[in-house]
Write a protein that holds these residues in place. Sequence first.
Motif, PDB file in Angstrom:
ATOM      1  N   ARG A  74       1.903   5.609  -1.162  1.00 14.60           N
ATOM      2  CA  ARG A  74       2.225   5.614  -2.425  1.00 14.60           C
ATOM      3  C   ARG A  74       2.525   4.135  -2.758  1.00 14.60           C
ATOM      4  NH1 ARG A  74       5.551  10.641  -2.531  1.00 14.60           N
ATOM      5  NH2 ARG A  74       4.128  12.117  -2.463  1.00 14.60           N
ATOM      6  N   PRO A  75       1.676   3.470  -3.619  1.00 15.78           N
ATOM      7  CA  PRO A  75       1.817   2.141  -3.732  1.00 15.78           C
ATOM      8  C   PRO A  75       3.140   1.732  -4.464  1.00 15.78           C
ATOM      9  CG  PRO A  75       0.164   2.931  -5.234  1.00 15.78           C
ATOM     10  CD  PRO A  75       0.858   4.133  -4.427  1.00 15.78           C
ATOM     11  N   GLY A  76       3.473   0.173  -4.395  1.00 20.42           N
ATOM     12  CA  GLY A  76       4.602  -0.348  -5.195  1.00 20.42           C
ATOM     13  C   GLY A  76       4.530  -1.687  -4.967  1.00 20.42           C
ATOM     14  N   PHE A  77       5.779  -2.184  -5.121  1.00 20.00           N
ATOM     15  CA  PHE A  77       5.919  -3.919  -5.171  1.00 20.00           C
ATOM     16  C   PHE A  77       7.011  -3.988  -4.308  1.00 20.00           C
ATOM     17  CE2 PHE A  77       3.233  -2.696  -8.813  1.00 20.00           C
ATOM     18  CZ  PHE A  77       2.402  -3.637  -8.791  1.00 20.00           C
ATOM     19  N   THR A  78       6.986  -5.167  -3.622  1.00 24.90           N
ATOM     20  CA  THR A  78       8.350  -5.492  -2.725  1.00 24.90           C
ATOM     21  C   THR A  78       8.313  -6.969  -2.819  1.00 24.90           C
ATOM     22  OG1 THR A  78       9.299  -5.310  -0.541  1.00 24.90           O
ATOM     23  CG2 THR A  78       6.995  -5.935  -0.737  1.00 24.90           C
ATOM     24  N   LEU A 124      10.131  -2.186  -6.022  1.00 23.03           N
ATOM     25  CA  LEU A 124       9.796  -1.437  -7.604  1.00 23.03           C
ATOM     26  C   LEU A 124       8.575  -0.601  -7.449  1.00 23.03           C
ATOM     27  CD1 LEU A 124       9.698  -3.595 -10.634  1.00 23.03           C
ATOM     28  CD2 LEU A 124       7.720  -2.193 -10.382  1.00 23.03           C
ATOM     29  N   GLN A 125       9.021   0.650  -7.999  1.00 24.09           N
ATOM     30  CA  GLN A 125       8.094   1.681  -8.146  1.00 24.09           C
ATOM     31  C   GLN A 125       7.775   2.201  -9.606  1.00 24.09           C
ATOM     32  OE1 GLN A 125      10.626   4.057  -5.336  1.00 24.09           O
ATOM     33  NE2 GLN A 125       8.943   5.099  -4.845  1.00 24.09           N
ATOM     34  N   VAL A 126       6.460   2.394  -9.994  1.00 20.57           N
ATOM     35  CA  VAL A 126       6.451   2.905 -11.184  1.00 20.57           C
ATOM     36  C   VAL A 126       5.849   4.269 -11.020  1.00 20.57           C
ATOM     37  CG1 VAL A 126       5.867   0.665 -12.155  1.00 20.57           C
ATOM     38  CG2 VAL A 126       3.885   1.878 -11.096  1.00 20.57           C
ATOM     39  N   ASP A 140       0.937  -1.064   0.005  1.00 20.92           N
ATOM     40  CA  ASP A 140      -0.041  -0.120  -0.029  1.00 20.92           C
ATOM     41  C   ASP A 140       0.817   1.181   0.081  1.00 20.92           C
ATOM     42  OD1 ASP A 140      -1.591   2.000   2.131  1.00 20.92           O
ATOM     43  OD2 ASP A 140      -2.733   1.276   0.523  1.00 20.92           O
ATOM     44  N   ASP A 141       1.947   1.110   0.734  1.00 20.59           N
ATOM     45  CA  ASP A 141       2.729   2.215   0.791  1.00 20.59           C
ATOM     46  C   ASP A 141       4.429   1.902   0.546  1.00 20.59           C
ATOM     47  OD1 ASP A 141       4.738   4.624   2.134  1.00 20.59           O
ATOM     48  OD2 ASP A 141       2.914   5.525   1.887  1.00 20.59           O
ATOM     49  N   ILE A 142       5.199   2.504  -0.225  1.00 17.87           N
ATOM     50  CA  ILE A 142       6.327   2.088  -0.679  1.00 17.87           C
ATOM     51  C   ILE A 142       7.498   2.034   0.640  1.00 17.87           C
ATOM     52  CG2 ILE A 142       7.364   4.165  -1.736  1.00 17.87           C
ATOM     53  CD1 ILE A 142       7.621   0.657  -3.020  1.00 17.87           C
TER      54      ILE A 142
END
Length: 201
Positions: free
Chosen positions: A58-62, A111-113, A44-46
């Motif tokens: 600030r969403p992202g992937f981990t 990983l952020q886009v 949900d938040d980087i």
Amino acid sequence: MKLNKKVYVFDDIIDVDSQKDINNLLINDYELDGKYPFPWYYIDDITLREGHPRSQRRPGFTHEYVKYYGEDEITGKQVSRFHRIFIPMLQNACRKLGIMDVNVLQGRSFLQVPLNLKNRDVDTPHIDIYDRDNFFVVLYYVCDSDGDTIIYNERKESKKYTIKQRVTPKQGRVVIFDGRLFHTAEQPINNTRCIVNYNLG
């Protein structure tokens, strides 16, 4: 391990073929040993955990390689088969600083886009581990990107942070700094931003 408040930046910390292998695995859908695709997990938040009062959502992937279990533990616990591909990078980084013996406390990738923000913005300043005093960060860039890492002078939460150093993501580059320095990242606007973040004690 004291880093004398310096920030160290080294390019090509591993050979170009190894850089490409990591890039292909984390970004280009290759498989480890020809049978293990790299799994990313949505967050949900980087920067801050879900529900944190300062979360910017600030969403992202981990992906977690080594899990941290608290200050009473000497090392973290390996929780991913993909951890081993980063050991040469960690060894080379430590060698650059003349460090012979370390414990891996925590290891993750993010990983952020681009989020289609109108202006470049920074994520919440933070430190990676709040209950430990003596550790350092080894941050490896998987690909060229915008979205600088910003390292501050402050060691406590502040209403006004002062910049110690900016580091621009470049494939094969590593930045090493004292884990008690607050730091953050600019949101990428033009490119995918992918990093590997290890905390060593």
